[in-house]
Design a protein around this motif. Sequence first.
Motif, PDB file in Angstrom:
ATOM      1  N   VAL A  31      47.405 -14.363-111.306  1.00  0.00           N
ATOM      2  CA  VAL A  31      46.869 -13.792-112.549  1.00  0.00           C
ATOM      3  C   VAL A  31      46.490 -12.333-112.341  1.00  0.00           C
ATOM      4  CG1 VAL A  31      44.929 -13.896-114.155  1.00  0.00           C
ATOM      5  CG2 VAL A  31      46.094 -15.998-113.473  1.00  0.00           C
ATOM      6  N   ALA A  32      45.777 -12.047-111.258  1.00  0.00           N
ATOM      7  CA  ALA A  32      45.362 -10.665-110.999  1.00  0.00           C
ATOM      8  C   ALA A  32      46.554  -9.756-110.763  1.00  0.00           C
ATOM      9  CB  ALA A  32      44.419 -10.630-109.794  1.00  0.00           C
ATOM     10  N   THR A  33      47.548 -10.243-110.029  1.00  0.00           N
ATOM     11  CA  THR A  33      48.731  -9.428-109.745  1.00  0.00           C
ATOM     12  C   THR A  33      49.506  -9.133-111.023  1.00  0.00           C
ATOM     13  OG1 THR A  33      48.896 -10.412-107.538  1.00  0.00           O
ATOM     14  CG2 THR A  33      50.846  -9.304-108.393  1.00  0.00           C
ATOM     15  N   ALA A  34      49.666 -10.133-111.876  1.00  0.00           N
ATOM     16  CA  ALA A  34      50.380  -9.908-113.141  1.00  0.00           C
ATOM     17  C   ALA A  34      49.682  -8.851-113.979  1.00  0.00           C
ATOM     18  CB  ALA A  34      50.498 -11.222-113.911  1.00  0.00           C
ATOM     19  N   ALA A  35      48.345  -8.893-113.998  1.00  0.00           N
ATOM     20  CA  ALA A  35      47.608  -7.904-114.785  1.00  0.00           C
ATOM     21  C   ALA A  35      47.735  -6.511-114.191  1.00  0.00           C
ATOM     22  CB  ALA A  35      46.149  -8.316-114.881  1.00  0.00           C
ATOM     23  N   PRO A  53      37.246   0.403-115.727  1.00  0.00           N
ATOM     24  CA  PRO A  53      36.810  -1.005-115.671  1.00  0.00           C
ATOM     25  C   PRO A  53      35.777  -1.206-114.568  1.00  0.00           C
ATOM     26  CG  PRO A  53      38.921  -0.765-114.580  1.00  0.00           C
ATOM     27  CD  PRO A  53      38.593   0.589-115.172  1.00  0.00           C
ATOM     28  N   THR A  54      35.015  -2.267-114.709  1.00  0.00           N
ATOM     29  CA  THR A  54      34.083  -2.669-113.660  1.00  0.00           C
ATOM     30  C   THR A  54      34.614  -3.908-112.972  1.00  0.00           C
ATOM     31  OG1 THR A  54      32.785  -4.085-115.129  1.00  0.00           O
ATOM     32  CG2 THR A  54      32.158  -1.753-114.990  1.00  0.00           C
ATOM     33  N   LEU A  55      34.138  -4.135-111.757  1.00  0.00           N
ATOM     34  CA  LEU A  55      34.560  -5.326-111.045  1.00  0.00           C
ATOM     35  C   LEU A  55      34.169  -6.581-111.820  1.00  0.00           C
ATOM     36  CD1 LEU A  55      35.654  -6.839-108.595  1.00  0.00           C
ATOM     37  CD2 LEU A  55      33.441  -6.497-107.475  1.00  0.00           C
ATOM     38  N   ALA A  56      32.990  -6.581-112.412  1.00  0.00           N
ATOM     39  CA  ALA A  56      32.526  -7.750-113.157  1.00  0.00           C
ATOM     40  C   ALA A  56      33.445  -8.056-114.335  1.00  0.00           C
ATOM     41  CB  ALA A  56      31.096  -7.532-113.639  1.00  0.00           C
ATOM     42  N   SER A  57      33.850  -7.021-115.068  1.00  0.00           N
ATOM     43  CA  SER A  57      34.709  -7.254-116.241  1.00  0.00           C
ATOM     44  C   SER A  57      36.089  -7.760-115.830  1.00  0.00           C
ATOM     45  CB  SER A  57      34.836  -5.967-117.057  1.00  0.00           C
ATOM     46  OG  SER A  57      35.537  -4.962-116.324  1.00  0.00           O
ATOM     47  N   LEU A  58      36.626  -7.237-114.737  1.00  0.00           N
ATOM     48  CA  LEU A  58      37.950  -7.671-114.290  1.00  0.00           C
ATOM     49  C   LEU A  58      37.906  -9.104-113.761  1.00  0.00           C
ATOM     50  CD1 LEU A  58      39.268  -4.462-112.481  1.00  0.00           C
ATOM     51  CD2 LEU A  58      39.669  -5.197-114.825  1.00  0.00           C
ATOM     52  N   VAL A  59      36.882  -9.419-112.993  1.00  0.00           N
ATOM     53  CA  VAL A  59      36.762 -10.779-112.463  1.00  0.00           C
ATOM     54  C   VAL A  59      36.602 -11.774-113.603  1.00  0.00           C
ATOM     55  CG1 VAL A  59      35.242 -12.310-111.150  1.00  0.00           C
ATOM     56  CG2 VAL A  59      35.894 -10.091-110.214  1.00  0.00           C
ATOM     57  N   LEU A  83      30.733 -13.536-107.106  1.00  0.00           N
ATOM     58  CA  LEU A  83      31.199 -12.224-107.546  1.00  0.00           C
ATOM     59  C   LEU A  83      30.478 -11.785-108.819  1.00  0.00           C
ATOM     60  CD1 LEU A  83      35.043 -12.534-106.927  1.00  0.00           C
ATOM     61  CD2 LEU A  83      33.456 -11.015-105.751  1.00  0.00           C
ATOM     62  N   ALA A  84      30.309 -12.720-109.745  1.00  0.00           N
ATOM     63  CA  ALA A  84      29.607 -12.388-110.978  1.00  0.00           C
ATOM     64  C   ALA A  84      28.161 -11.991-110.701  1.00  0.00           C
ATOM     65  CB  ALA A  84      29.664 -13.571-111.941  1.00  0.00           C
ATOM     66  N   ALA A  85      27.532 -12.655-109.726  1.00  0.00           N
ATOM     67  CA  ALA A  85      26.124 -12.380-109.436  1.00  0.00           C
ATOM     68  C   ALA A  85      25.923 -11.081-108.658  1.00  0.00           C
ATOM     69  CB  ALA A  85      25.524 -13.552-108.647  1.00  0.00           C
ATOM     70  N   ASN A  86      26.923 -10.691-107.850  1.00  0.00           N
ATOM     71  CA  ASN A  86      26.722  -9.576-106.922  1.00  0.00           C
ATOM     72  C   ASN A  86      27.593  -8.365-107.194  1.00  0.00           C
ATOM     73  OD1 ASN A  86      24.807 -10.931-105.067  1.00  0.00           O
ATOM     74  ND2 ASN A  86      26.537 -12.281-104.664  1.00  0.00           N
ATOM     75  N   ALA A 120      41.412  -0.806-111.012  1.00  0.00           N
ATOM     76  CA  ALA A 120      41.962  -2.160-111.188  1.00  0.00           C
ATOM     77  C   ALA A 120      42.958  -2.517-110.091  1.00  0.00           C
ATOM     78  CB  ALA A 120      42.626  -2.278-112.569  1.00  0.00           C
ATOM     79  N   ASP A 121      43.664  -1.515-109.565  1.00  0.00           N
ATOM     80  CA  ASP A 121      44.649  -1.799-108.518  1.00  0.00           C
ATOM     81  C   ASP A 121      44.013  -2.376-107.260  1.00  0.00           C
ATOM     82  OD1 ASP A 121      46.583  -0.850-110.186  1.00  0.00           O
ATOM     83  OD2 ASP A 121      46.744   1.117-109.256  1.00  0.00           O
ATOM     84  N   ALA A 122      42.716  -2.150-107.072  1.00  0.00           N
ATOM     85  CA  ALA A 122      42.046  -2.636-105.867  1.00  0.00           C
ATOM     86  C   ALA A 122      41.643  -4.100-105.971  1.00  0.00           C
ATOM     87  CB  ALA A 122      40.814  -1.785-105.582  1.00  0.00           C
ATOM     88  N   LEU A 123      41.777  -4.704-107.161  1.00  0.00           N
ATOM     89  CA  LEU A 123      41.272  -6.071-107.324  1.00  0.00           C
ATOM     90  C   LEU A 123      42.056  -7.075-106.490  1.00  0.00           C
ATOM     91  CD1 LEU A 123      39.277  -7.926-108.756  1.00  0.00           C
ATOM     92  CD2 LEU A 123      41.001  -8.279-110.534  1.00  0.00           C
ATOM     93  N   VAL A 124      43.385  -6.962-106.474  1.00  0.00           N
ATOM     94  CA  VAL A 124      44.192  -7.953-105.761  1.00  0.00           C
ATOM     95  C   VAL A 124      43.890  -7.944-104.265  1.00  0.00           C
ATOM     96  CG1 VAL A 124      46.536  -8.673-105.176  1.00  0.00           C
ATOM     97  CG2 VAL A 124      45.997  -7.987-107.517  1.00  0.00           C
ATOM     98  N   PRO A 125      43.939  -6.792-103.578  1.00  0.00           N
ATOM     99  CA  PRO A 125      43.583  -6.830-102.147  1.00  0.00           C
ATOM    100  C   PRO A 125      42.142  -7.248-101.905  1.00  0.00           C
ATOM    101  CG  PRO A 125      43.924  -4.569-102.883  1.00  0.00           C
ATOM    102  CD  PRO A 125      44.419  -5.446-103.971  1.00  0.00           C
ATOM    103  N   LEU A 126      41.242  -6.928-102.827  1.00  0.00           N
ATOM    104  CA  LEU A 126      39.852  -7.334-102.654  1.00  0.00           C
ATOM    105  C   LEU A 126      39.720  -8.852-102.741  1.00  0.00           C
ATOM    106  CD1 LEU A 126      36.717  -5.624-104.071  1.00  0.00           C
ATOM    107  CD2 LEU A 126      37.021  -8.051-104.504  1.00  0.00           C
ATOM    108  N   LEU A 127      40.338  -9.454-103.757  1.00  0.00           N
ATOM    109  CA  LEU A 127      40.281 -10.907-103.886  1.00  0.00           C
ATOM    110  C   LEU A 127      40.979 -11.597-102.722  1.00  0.00           C
ATOM    111  CD1 LEU A 127      40.959 -11.438-107.702  1.00  0.00           C
ATOM    112  CD2 LEU A 127      38.820 -11.803-106.493  1.00  0.00           C
TER     113      LEU A 127
END
Length: 975
Positions: free
Chosen positions: A403-407, A497-503, A534-537, A547-554
Amino acid sequence: MVERVTPAVFTIPVHRSFADALVNGLIAMFGRDRMELARGVILVPNNRAARAITDAFVRRAEGGLLLPRLVPVGDVGEEALGVALDPADAEPVPPAVDPLQRRFILARLIQEERAIARSPVDAAEALRLATELAATLDQLLAEEIAPSRLRDLQVAQELSVHWQKSLDLFGVLLDRWPDELKRIGRIDLVTRRNILLRRAAEQWAVSPPPGFVVAAGITSSAKLVMNLVRAVSRMERGMVVFPGIDLASPDEEWEAISEKAIESHPQHHLRTVLDGIRVARSDVKRWRWGDGRERLAVRARAVSNAFAPAQFTAKWNILPPQQVRLKGVTNAVFATPADEAQGIAIALRGALEEAGKTAALITPDRVLAERVVAHLKRWGIDADDSAGRALSETPSGTLILAVATAAVERFAPVALLALVKHPLVMTEARADWLDGARDLDLAIRGPRPAPGLVGLSAFLTGDEERTKSRRTRANIWWNDVTPLFEPLETAFGEPHPTLASLVEAVRVCVQAVAGDNAWAGPAGRAAADLFDALAANSGEGPRDFDADALVPLLRQLMSEIAVRPPQGGHPRISIWGLLEARLQQADLLVLGGLNEGVWPASPSPDPWLAPRVRIELGLGGLERRVGLAAHDLATALGGREVLVTRARRDARSPTIASRFWLRLDAMTGGIEANTKLVRLAAAIDAPQARAALTKRPAPTPPAAIRPRRISVTDVDRLKADPYAFYAKAMLKLPVLDAVDADPGPAWRGTAVHAVLDKWAKNDGFDPGKLRGRVTELLNDAGTHPLLRALWQPRLAEAIDWIAVTIAEDRSKGRTVIASEIRGEAEIAGVTLTGIADRVDRIDGALAVVDYKTGKAPSPKAVAAGFSMQLGLLGLIAERGGFAGVTGTAGVFEYWSLASDGKGGFGKVTSPVGGRASIAPEDFVRVSAGQFSEAAANWLTGNAPFTAKLVPEYATYEDYDQLMRRDEWYGREDVA
């Protein structure tokens, strides 16, 4: 407290299972009174050790047992320490910071400081560095090394610029970190553990627990852990039990391994711990209880000799044979890791033939372990892999990443198809969903459409004739599916975007496409816990988030979470990692992956502290991990029956045998080889008999069902490779483009033809408007950026040449009468169809023009009866097959956009006339004859559709696998 004069320190030799021998001894000493056993406390290094010892108690619990309390102290497990060592009436200890929150705060600090230093990093890299920083900080805290010592080091002049910058940044971060802890009202987890350990050691020194206390298998060199172990060793009812201390090696060897230079020795960390608790090796006693299994004690002496320090290995030449022989140990060397996994699975399966025999694979190679587990399923054996699988490799984890990669990739074909075909997606209406997904797969093959949901929808509603029907079916399904992904695209399309919104967007999309299936089972629950964390922290994390950093982070976070299977695997087959194997054994131990870089693993460098800095601070060197791996191997070699394996090469290159393997070979003169196992691994999947090679295929369907319609572009295929034509036209197996393919010659040709057709029909061949049409093509969102950059100069020059040449021809009386015109005619009982790129009139005769983006066919091919496309189009024109076109075809031209050989682009060639063997006025007649003969043979006749009939002109490989070309091509009996 009554303190022992002589510390109670014991060791269990490597030829005994530590957990079973320990439990047998404790039951013998304290098991007569059930409550006495229950009042005891066993300190263990980690949760996995606690599980192994618990299992050993269960194996001895025939009449039921009340187990002692098992307390992990080597790991930084706050909960386990808090329950056992933090009494309710003691002074409260501040809570520890959540590990994920800690990493996020450190990542934010790293990103801020790196931005100040003008070397910015994205959020994923900041988190990776924060992970390493947290590990280094934990080492400093565990060893009680004050961060201020960094400033007192006088090594800056000896460090490279890189290490100086890392050290400076490390110091700044350590200055800021206490303020962050104060802000959130927390302390470090290791700091909290240190407080609890120190308080427990002080309290037990005055008032020990009412029952016995045993420190079992603890080899941590952290100061406070050693203080606690030292206190236990001197309690009246305390005991310390170590795994595999070598009591038999000469004193000079024991003294030698205390040096830092040989941290890689398997006894080095044990020597360090003994020194830390102030116990001499002579004070260590052998644990007198066994594990209930017969094993060769003499092998332990041979293993000790094998790992002697380098300066003492000369003794191998003079030792008696029984002290260098590893009886009961065999090896197997396989060609590849796949063969190694197969061989190990066979060995484990073979162990089950002996009643009650247990077997285990011990390996640090997770890929090898997973392969072995898969191979064992051949025999219905479900082996427990105690190390588990990374969350990122489970179905729930791969769905989240999909899902994250497709986005992130804006629904590019490969990422989108991986998502919609995921096994967890739409399981309740799986069949209908997959029908739509497969239609989409067929529709979006070829060059990548424009990005985003809108770009894909526009692509599916395009008017390209070749794939129009596929796109129509896919578009109907896609219109229903698009709303599932629109919130995801919106969130990832935000400028900041924020990490919280993307997650949250990823979570919502996962729920929409998979429902509760995504969060079910151990992996699903682990994924749900991660998203909650993730939502809490996430608010504490890096502020500059792309947003490009989300996939390697996850992927990084999920790869650190081990999902272990529930109990219930085969009771006699186990898969252990090195940690799980330290305290337990089986009747057959297979030690897999004995290659350098695997066992031992290559030391991972500390990105924050240079090796010289670590030495000055008193931290353990990187080679210490090699010593731990060596001890794990030495312990495992004490098993009753041992098989060591390796592969000669991995997926990339030849491998080097582990340094431990080479030592064993050097001492023994070569371990006994299990060649039978190697042969079985190679033979198990080999066919019993050599499969008969197929002959050249030549199907001969009845004439009545053969096609009566053919395109001029398929005539060459029919004549050169009749089987390929048969597969395409009769078996209805069209050639599929690759998904997300690079724009190849066919795509470029189609694009140029479309540009020239629009220019002809909409702009009336206005020379000033052709360049605009080309710019429109290149600027289209669906055009590959690399193609735009590399092809634009060449295409622009060639297009200008076309505009100039047409303008000159028109000035000389040459008239364009048709562009991209479709036509057909009945020839020899067959309907011949074709599209003429352009038809001109010159002095009353028709000129047939074909545009080529590459090299034009040669006159030699035409003379051989191939590349007759222009002649066949002229034949259709003469038969009145093109609407509005009449006359006799007398000119045949290829307008090529390739190099003209003079430094420019664009030239006109003709396959007939001049030096060619066919005159222009005869080309239509010759083409008609050639086609009529081919039609009579394969379309209206009964000639077989022979594969690769004329190989030199059958250059396409689209159907080579279907015809099994490699089995017959080039053999003498192909005819």
